[in-house]
Design a protein around this motif. Structure first.
Motif, PDB file in Angstrom:
ATOM      1  N   GLY A   9      45.304  12.809   8.251  1.00  0.00           N
ATOM      2  CA  GLY A   9      44.633  12.931   6.892  1.00  0.00           C
ATOM      3  C   GLY A   9      43.250  12.853   7.079  1.00  0.00           C
ATOM      4  N   PRO A  10      42.249  12.576   5.864  1.00  0.00           N
ATOM      5  CA  PRO A  10      41.061  12.339   6.087  1.00  0.00           C
ATOM      6  C   PRO A  10      40.650  11.048   6.677  1.00  0.00           C
ATOM      7  CG  PRO A  10      41.334  13.123   3.954  1.00  0.00           C
ATOM      8  CD  PRO A  10      43.067  12.995   4.509  1.00  0.00           C
ATOM      9  N   VAL A  11      39.414  11.003   7.444  1.00  0.00           N
ATOM     10  CA  VAL A  11      39.111   9.785   7.822  1.00  0.00           C
ATOM     11  C   VAL A  11      38.021   9.270   7.034  1.00  0.00           C
ATOM     12  CG1 VAL A  11      37.501   8.607   9.794  1.00  0.00           C
ATOM     13  CG2 VAL A  11      39.188  10.623  10.298  1.00  0.00           C
ATOM     14  N   ILE A  12      38.066   7.962   6.623  1.00  0.00           N
ATOM     15  CA  ILE A  12      37.262   7.242   5.408  1.00  0.00           C
ATOM     16  C   ILE A  12      36.009   6.584   6.080  1.00  0.00           C
ATOM     17  CG2 ILE A  12      37.149   5.778   3.531  1.00  0.00           C
ATOM     18  CD1 ILE A  12      38.937   8.424   3.115  1.00  0.00           C
ATOM     19  N   ALA A  13      35.001   6.771   5.894  1.00  0.00           N
ATOM     20  CA  ALA A  13      33.686   5.962   6.171  1.00  0.00           C
ATOM     21  C   ALA A  13      33.001   5.381   5.438  1.00  0.00           C
ATOM     22  CB  ALA A  13      32.899   6.852   6.974  1.00  0.00           C
ATOM     23  N   VAL A  14      32.498   4.080   5.691  1.00  0.00           N
ATOM     24  CA  VAL A  14      31.348   3.418   4.912  1.00  0.00           C
ATOM     25  C   VAL A  14      29.837   3.655   5.095  1.00  0.00           C
ATOM     26  CG1 VAL A  14      30.979   1.274   3.838  1.00  0.00           C
ATOM     27  CG2 VAL A  14      33.215   1.760   4.248  1.00  0.00           C
ATOM     28  N   VAL A  15      29.275   4.033   4.253  1.00  0.00           N
ATOM     29  CA  VAL A  15      27.650   4.234   4.331  1.00  0.00           C
ATOM     30  C   VAL A  15      27.088   2.941   5.076  1.00  0.00           C
ATOM     31  CG1 VAL A  15      25.562   4.439   3.244  1.00  0.00           C
ATOM     32  CG2 VAL A  15      27.515   5.851   2.554  1.00  0.00           C
ATOM     33  N   GLY A  16      26.422   3.473   6.397  1.00  0.00           N
ATOM     34  CA  GLY A  16      25.769   2.189   7.251  1.00  0.00           C
ATOM     35  C   GLY A  16      26.558   1.709   8.120  1.00  0.00           C
ATOM     36  N   GLU A  17      27.872   2.259   8.053  1.00  0.00           N
ATOM     37  CA  GLU A  17      28.624   1.621   9.387  1.00  0.00           C
ATOM     38  C   GLU A  17      29.058   2.698  10.249  1.00  0.00           C
ATOM     39  OE1 GLU A  17      32.217  -0.272   7.741  1.00  0.00           O
ATOM     40  OE2 GLU A  17      31.030  -1.810   6.587  1.00  0.00           O
ATOM     41  N   ASP A  18      29.744   2.436  11.426  1.00  0.00           N
ATOM     42  CA  ASP A  18      29.989   3.249  12.384  1.00  0.00           C
ATOM     43  C   ASP A  18      31.477   3.859  11.916  1.00  0.00           C
ATOM     44  OD1 ASP A  18      27.604   2.682  13.543  1.00  0.00           O
ATOM     45  OD2 ASP A  18      28.430   1.749  15.276  1.00  0.00           O
ATOM     46  N   VAL A  19      31.737   4.884  12.492  1.00  0.00           N
ATOM     47  CA  VAL A  19      33.097   5.741  12.286  1.00  0.00           C
ATOM     48  C   VAL A  19      33.666   6.554  13.531  1.00  0.00           C
ATOM     49  CG1 VAL A  19      32.489   7.781  11.110  1.00  0.00           C
ATOM     50  CG2 VAL A  19      34.508   6.611  10.514  1.00  0.00           C
ATOM     51  N   VAL A  20      34.912   6.562  13.874  1.00  0.00           N
ATOM     52  CA  VAL A  20      35.428   7.368  14.752  1.00  0.00           C
ATOM     53  C   VAL A  20      36.428   8.517  14.373  1.00  0.00           C
ATOM     54  CG1 VAL A  20      36.910   7.352  16.950  1.00  0.00           C
ATOM     55  CG2 VAL A  20      35.257   5.401  16.398  1.00  0.00           C
ATOM     56  N   LEU A  21      36.005   9.654  14.837  1.00  0.00           N
ATOM     57  CA  LEU A  21      36.888  10.944  14.440  1.00  0.00           C
ATOM     58  C   LEU A  21      37.783  11.225  15.602  1.00  0.00           C
ATOM     59  CD1 LEU A  21      34.204  13.181  12.868  1.00  0.00           C
ATOM     60  CD2 LEU A  21      35.520  11.329  11.913  1.00  0.00           C
ATOM     61  N   PRO A  22      38.896  10.864  15.328  1.00  0.00           N
ATOM     62  CA  PRO A  22      39.890  10.650  16.635  1.00  0.00           C
ATOM     63  C   PRO A  22      40.563  11.718  16.859  1.00  0.00           C
ATOM     64  CG  PRO A  22      41.121   9.597  14.402  1.00  0.00           C
ATOM     65  CD  PRO A  22      39.703  10.107  14.103  1.00  0.00           C
ATOM     66  N   THR A  23      40.443  12.224  18.282  1.00  0.00           N
ATOM     67  CA  THR A  23      41.164  13.429  18.768  1.00  0.00           C
ATOM     68  C   THR A  23      41.614  13.289  20.024  1.00  0.00           C
ATOM     69  OG1 THR A  23      39.175  14.659  19.158  1.00  0.00           O
ATOM     70  CG2 THR A  23      40.065  14.967  17.181  1.00  0.00           C
ATOM     71  N   HIS A  24      42.646  13.601  20.468  1.00  0.00           N
ATOM     72  CA  HIS A  24      43.043  13.316  21.958  1.00  0.00           C
ATOM     73  C   HIS A  24      44.149  14.473  22.453  1.00  0.00           C
ATOM     74  CE1 HIS A  24      46.468  12.126  19.573  1.00  0.00           C
ATOM     75  NE2 HIS A  24      47.003  12.190  20.631  1.00  0.00           N
ATOM     76  N   LEU A  25      44.100  14.632  23.702  1.00  0.00           N
ATOM     77  CA  LEU A  25      44.984  15.631  24.510  1.00  0.00           C
ATOM     78  C   LEU A  25      46.329  15.173  24.715  1.00  0.00           C
ATOM     79  CD1 LEU A  25      42.455  16.907  27.124  1.00  0.00           C
ATOM     80  CD2 LEU A  25      42.691  17.829  24.967  1.00  0.00           C
ATOM     81  N   LYS A  26      47.324  15.940  24.545  1.00  0.00           N
ATOM     82  CA  LYS A  26      48.808  15.748  24.735  1.00  0.00           C
ATOM     83  C   LYS A  26      49.410  16.822  25.665  1.00  0.00           C
ATOM     84  CE  LYS A  26      53.087  14.602  22.605  1.00  0.00           C
ATOM     85  NZ  LYS A  26      54.049  14.670  21.208  1.00  0.00           N
ATOM     86  N   PRO A  27      49.805  16.580  26.790  1.00  0.00           N
ATOM     87  CA  PRO A  27      49.822  15.134  27.303  1.00  0.00           C
ATOM     88  C   PRO A  27      48.296  14.503  27.663  1.00  0.00           C
ATOM     89  CG  PRO A  27      50.368  16.552  29.175  1.00  0.00           C
ATOM     90  CD  PRO A  27      50.108  17.418  27.614  1.00  0.00           C
ATOM     91  N   ASN A  28      48.146  13.165  28.028  1.00  0.00           N
ATOM     92  CA  ASN A  28      47.091  12.468  28.201  1.00  0.00           C
ATOM     93  C   ASN A  28      46.516  13.126  29.422  1.00  0.00           C
ATOM     94  OD1 ASN A  28      47.368  11.176  25.896  1.00  0.00           O
ATOM     95  ND2 ASN A  28      48.508   9.680  26.787  1.00  0.00           N
ATOM     96  N   ILE A  29      45.934  14.089  29.469  1.00  0.00           N
ATOM     97  CA  ILE A  29      45.423  14.534  30.907  1.00  0.00           C
ATOM     98  C   ILE A  29      43.838  14.390  30.621  1.00  0.00           C
ATOM     99  CG2 ILE A  29      47.254  16.512  31.381  1.00  0.00           C
ATOM    100  CD1 ILE A  29      45.377  18.652  30.003  1.00  0.00           C
ATOM    101  N   SER A  30      43.197  14.550  31.825  1.00  0.00           N
ATOM    102  CA  SER A  30      41.733  14.228  31.929  1.00  0.00           C
ATOM    103  C   SER A  30      40.956  15.299  31.454  1.00  0.00           C
ATOM    104  CB  SER A  30      41.288  13.971  33.251  1.00  0.00           C
ATOM    105  OG  SER A  30      39.705  13.848  33.459  1.00  0.00           O
ATOM    106  N   ALA A  31      40.059  14.999  30.588  1.00  0.00           N
ATOM    107  CA  ALA A  31      39.080  15.801  29.624  1.00  0.00           C
ATOM    108  C   ALA A  31      37.655  16.090  30.473  1.00  0.00           C
ATOM    109  CB  ALA A  31      39.036  15.712  28.309  1.00  0.00           C
ATOM    110  N   GLU A  32      37.515  15.297  31.617  1.00  0.00           N
ATOM    111  CA  GLU A  32      36.321  15.056  32.258  1.00  0.00           C
ATOM    112  C   GLU A  32      35.664  16.441  32.552  1.00  0.00           C
ATOM    113  OE1 GLU A  32      35.956  10.795  34.251  1.00  0.00           O
ATOM    114  OE2 GLU A  32      37.495  12.093  35.100  1.00  0.00           O
ATOM    115  N   ASP A  33      36.471  17.375  32.938  1.00  0.00           N
ATOM    116  CA  ASP A  33      35.823  18.712  33.434  1.00  0.00           C
ATOM    117  C   ASP A  33      36.217  19.808  32.433  1.00  0.00           C
ATOM    118  OD1 ASP A  33      38.651  18.798  33.612  1.00  0.00           O
ATOM    119  OD2 ASP A  33      38.927  19.948  35.418  1.00  0.00           O
ATOM    120  N   MET A  34      36.193  19.292  31.034  1.00  0.00           N
ATOM    121  CA  MET A  34      36.275  20.470  30.088  1.00  0.00           C
ATOM    122  C   MET A  34      35.192  20.449  29.326  1.00  0.00           C
ATOM    123  SD  MET A  34      40.320  19.727  28.801  1.00  0.00           S
ATOM    124  CE  MET A  34      41.641  19.706  29.825  1.00  0.00           C
ATOM    125  N   ARG A  35      34.998  21.602  28.500  1.00  0.00           N
ATOM    126  CA  ARG A  35      34.031  21.634  27.399  1.00  0.00           C
ATOM    127  C   ARG A  35      34.507  21.151  26.217  1.00  0.00           C
ATOM    128  NH1 ARG A  35      29.803  25.525  26.297  1.00  0.00           N
ATOM    129  NH2 ARG A  35      29.353  25.759  23.921  1.00  0.00           N
TER     130      ARG A  35
END
Length: 266
Positions: A9-35
Motif C-alpha cells: 500500500g502507500p508509504v506514509i512520510a512525515v514532512v522533514g523526516e526521512d522515508v524509505v520506499l521499499p522494493t526488493h528482488l525475489k529471489p534475493n539475487i544481487s542487483a549490483e550489476d543491474m540498472r
C-alpha cells in the motif's frame, strides 16, 4: 528470472523526516550489476535516482532530489533496491516508479505511492472586532498537510462556522488555515476553535471565554467610581477650608495693626 516486489500500500512520510520506499528482488539475487532507476512518471524532470554500472549517475536528476535520494549500496547484493528519501517535502507526495534492468535485458517495473503528512499547531484565537453587542474572532492554525477541517463551536457543541475557511501555503508548502466568526454578547460563555485532520487522527482545540458586556468593560465602572470619589473629595476639601478660615479669622478688625496681623489668612 526474478521478480520485483514493493509495498502492499502507500508509504506514509512525515514532512522533514526521512522515508524509505521499499522494493526488493525475489529471489534475493544481487542487483549490483543491474540498472536501477527511480523516477516520477509525468514529471517534467522525472529522474529521482539512477544507479548504473556499479555507481550512482544523476546528471539529469531533478534538482529537488539532489543530495536527498540514495539507494542502500551495502544492501544491493541482497537484492534490496529500496530508495531512501531524506528531509521529506510536501512536493514529494505522489507516484514513484522503480525500474530494474539486468544484463540479460530482463526488466521489471513497479509503482510505489508516497503520501505526505504534517501535524500543525494548536489553533490561535485573535479578537478582530469588539463592539457592545458582538465580537469578531479569528482562529488560525499552521503547518498542516493535508488540509484539515476547522470549525467554531459554542459551549454546547453547536457548529457556529458560517464561512469557508481561508487556505494559505507557507514557504514549505504546508497549509495555514483560518476562519472567522461573529459572536453576539448574550452573557458570558465559552467558545471553541477545533482543528481536525481525520487522516492523521489528529485534533487540536483552543477555548475562548467571552465575558458579557458589563464584565468586558471593567474600566468604565472603575472610571465612574474614580470620578465620583474625586468629586466628593473636592467637595470635602472646600468645606474644610471654608470652616478653617472661618474658625481662624477674628470677628472684627479694629485697626491697621490687626489687619496686617491677619492678612496672611485672607
Amino acid at each position: 528470472m526474478f521478480q520485483l516486489l514493493g509495498p502492499g500500500g502507500p508509504v506514509i512520510a512525515v514532512v522533514g523526516e526521512d522515508v524509505v520506499l521499499p522494493t526488493h528482488l525475489k529471489p534475493n539475487i544481487s542487483a549490483e550489476d543491474m540498472r536501477i532507476e527511480w523516477f516520477r512518471p509525468q514529471h517534467r524532470d522525472p529522474l529521482v535516482h539512477l544507479y548504473l554500472l556499479g555507481e550512482s549517475r544523476n546528471e539529469p536528476q531533478n534538482p529537488s532530489y539532489s543530495g536527498r535520494a540514495a539507494l542502500f549500496p551495502e544492501e544491493l547484493r541482497k537484492g534490496n533496491t529500496s530508495l531512501r528519501l531524506g528531509r521529506v517535502q510536501v512536493s514529494d507526495e505522489g507516484q514513484y516508479s522503480c525500474y530494474i534492468q539486468s544484463k540479460s535485458d530482463n526488466n521489471y517495473r513497479i509503482m510505489v505511492s508516497l503520501e505526505v503528512r504534517a501535524v500543525g499547531t494548536e489553533p490561535v484565537i485573535f479578537r478582530e472586532a469588539d463592539e457592545e453587542v458582538e465580537v469578531g474572532l479569528l482562529c488560525e492554525s499552521k503547518g498542516w498537510y493535508p488540509q484539515p477541517d476547522l470549525i467554531w463551536q459554542d459551549s454546547e457543541g453547536h457548529n457556529l462556522t458560517t464561512e469557508k475557511p481561508e487556505i494559505l501555503r507557507d514557504s514549505l508548502g504546508l497549509i495555514v488555515i483560518r476562519t472567522r466568526v461573529v459572536i453576539k454578547r448574550e452573557g458570558s460563555s465559552t467558545f471553541t476553535c477545533r482543528v481536525l485532520q481525520q487522516k492523521l487522527h489528529e485534533e487540536k482545540v483552543t477555548e475562548f471565554y467571552l465575558l458579557d458586556a458589563c464584565q468586558s468593560r471593567p474600566w468604565r465602572a472603575a472610571f465612574a467610581v474614580t470620578m465620583t470619589a474625586l468629586t466628593l473629595l473636592g467637595i470635602v476639601q472646600c468645606v474644610f477650608i471654608h470652616r478653617w478660615k472661618k474658625s481662624h479669622h477674628p470677628p472684627g478688625i479694629r485697626n491697621e495693626t490687626q489687619r496686617k496681623k491677619w492678612k496672611y489668612i485672607d
